[in-house]
Each structure stands twice: as C-alpha cells, then as structure tokens.
Scaffold this active site. Structure first.
Site, PDB file in Angstrom:
ATOM      1  N   ASP A 107       0.844  -1.195   0.000  1.00  0.00           N
ATOM      2  CA  ASP A 107       0.000   0.000   0.000  1.00  0.00           C
ATOM      3  C   ASP A 107       0.880   1.246   0.000  1.00  0.00           C
ATOM      4  O   ASP A 107       2.036   1.200   0.416  1.00  0.00           O
ATOM      5  CB  ASP A 107      -0.873   0.029   1.259  1.00  0.00           C
TER       6      ASP A 107
HETATM    7  N1  URA Z   1      -1.264  -5.979   3.795  1.00  0.00           N
HETATM    8  C1  URA Z   1      -1.722  -4.723   3.838  1.00  0.00           C
HETATM    9  O1  URA Z   1      -2.758  -4.447   4.429  1.00  0.00           O
HETATM   10  N2  URA Z   1      -1.018  -3.753   3.210  1.00  0.00           N
HETATM   11  C2  URA Z   1       0.147  -3.990   2.560  1.00  0.00           C
HETATM   12  O2  URA Z   1       0.767  -3.057   2.016  1.00  0.00           O
HETATM   13  C3  URA Z   1       0.616  -5.308   2.532  1.00  0.00           C
HETATM   14  C4  URA Z   1      -0.105  -6.301   3.162  1.00  0.00           C
END
Ligand code: URA
Length: 237
Positions: A107
């Site tokens: 993310d």
């Molecule tokens: N899980 C998440 O919620 N975000 C990420 O960036 C990776 C795994």
C-alpha cells in the site's frame, strides 16, 4: 538462446538506455558485434554466442535484473502514476532499465521490501496464491494484540466481505508489535485481518520475501541488485 534485435539487446543490458537511445548509439557506430561495428538496429544477435561491445567494452549479458527496494511511505507500487511518485522512478540511474516493474504491491502508506524485476515468470510465481510464497511483515498496532489472534490466523480467518484467508503465521514481539507471514496477497490483507479482530494497523513494513530479507543497510528509498544467492533463493520456492 533466442536471437534478438540489437537495439532491444542494448536497451535491456545498459542502464538508462531506452530503445530510442540504443538505435542512436548503433547509428553513431558506438556498438560492435564480434569486433565489427554494426550500424543496423534490426540486426539479430545471439546473447549466448555473440560478443557485443559499447565504446570498446564488452557488455556482459544478464538475462534479467532483480532489485531490492526499501520503499518509503507515499510512493506507489506501479511503473507510472499520474499523481504520485512510483517505485521504479525511485531507482538510481544505474539500476534503471527498460521493462522493470514491481513484483507485488505494498500500500502507499506501507514501507519495506519491494522486488523490482523484468522477469515476468518469476514475478508470476511469487505473486500466484497457488505457489504460497511466504512474505513476512513487521506490524505495529494501535491496541494490544489479542493473544488468540495467533491461533485464529494459523487456521485462516474470514475478513470483511466474507473472504477466506489462507493460514498465516503470527509471531508476537511485544504488546503492540508482531511479525506476520502471509502466503498470498489480498487487497489490504493485513489491515483487514487485524480489523476483523477489532484492532488497527498503524505501521506496516515488509521485511522478507521467500526467505530473502530486506537488507538493513538500505535506507528508505534506497535500492540494490539482489546477489546471485538471493536470486537463487527466490527461484527455489
Ligand atoms: N497488507 C496490507 O494491508 N497492506 C500492505 O501493504 C501489505 C499487506
């Protein structure tokens, strides 16, 4: 090995050189094949048999490039984005090559290990939920971690919308910190897994992919090529 066009070969092997740049270098007589200058971008070369030189120095052939980036927050896992900086744009000039893309997503607000490669086959294997390649995250939470979460996650939890998660391994490090290993990559998975327990992720960092750990000497935004041993480990999985 399959023969390829000289301009394609040059742009895939020289950092920061696009196909257009490669055609220009070839036309200007900067490239030789087996000792003879070649001025035809379309000429075919066999990477395993032909010696290609740029400015008199032989180019040692690399089939693919594998890069470890320590992603900072605020950067997106894409090659182009209209609004935000992308992980490939962060690469230093000596690691910029045609065809690179991030193998998997973090993310925008997550940090840590992003694998950037031009090897579509390996990327597919790492990303496919069928291959169960482990990815480990360091997670900090708003509230104290429920000790029952480890057992629940190891059985596989259902997250909002009814999606079933594969079993995951939770290692509790302190009241609000843990390591979590997933074998798949659903959208916002870790945030949703903890949300299903009434908790909230406040910091998320990927620290390992398929047994390869993020190099602790890489500061956020820095990148380096994987060693041969690290690349072999990715292929082992
Ligand atoms: N899980 C998440 O919620 N975000 C990420 O960036 C990776 C795994």
């Amino acid at each position: 090995m399959e023969a390829q066009r000289l301009d394609k070969y040059i742009s895939s092997q020289l950092a920061g050189v696009s196909r257009k740049d490669a055609r220009e270098l070839i036309k200007r007589g900067k490239i030789s094949v087996n000792g003879a200058v070649v001025k035809i971008p379309e000429q075919k070369v066999d990477p395993s048999a032909d010696a290609v030189s740029f400015g008199g120095r032989q180019i040692s052939y690399k089939r693919h490039l594998y890069i470890m980036l320590n992603k900072p927050a605020g950067v997106v896992c894409a090659t182009r984005d209209r609004l935000s900086e992308t992980v490939t744009e962060l690469l230093p000039p000596e690691l910029r090559h045609e065809g690179l893309f991030p193998a998997g997503r973090l993310d925008r607000d997550s940090v840590g290990f992003v694998l950037i490669t031009d090897d579509g086959e390996l990327a597919h294997r790492i990303l496919s939920p069928k291959s169960h390649v482990p990815k480990t995250y360091f997670v900090r939470l708003r509230d104290v971690i429920d000790p029952k979460a480890a057992e629940d996650f190891s059985r596989g939890v259902t997250i909002d919308g009814g999606e079933e998660c594969l079993p995951a391994e939770l290692k509790i490090l302190s009241e609000r910190e843990c390591e979590l290993t997933l074998h798949e990559g659903k959208y916002h998975q870790i945030k949703r897994m903890f949300k299903s327990r009434g908790n909230k992720v406040v910091y998320l960092k990927r620290i390992r992919i398929a047994g390869v750990s993020l190099d602790s000497s890489l500061k956020e935004g820095q990148a380096r090529e994987l060693t041969d041993a690290e690349t072999a480990r990715l292929y082992d999985r």
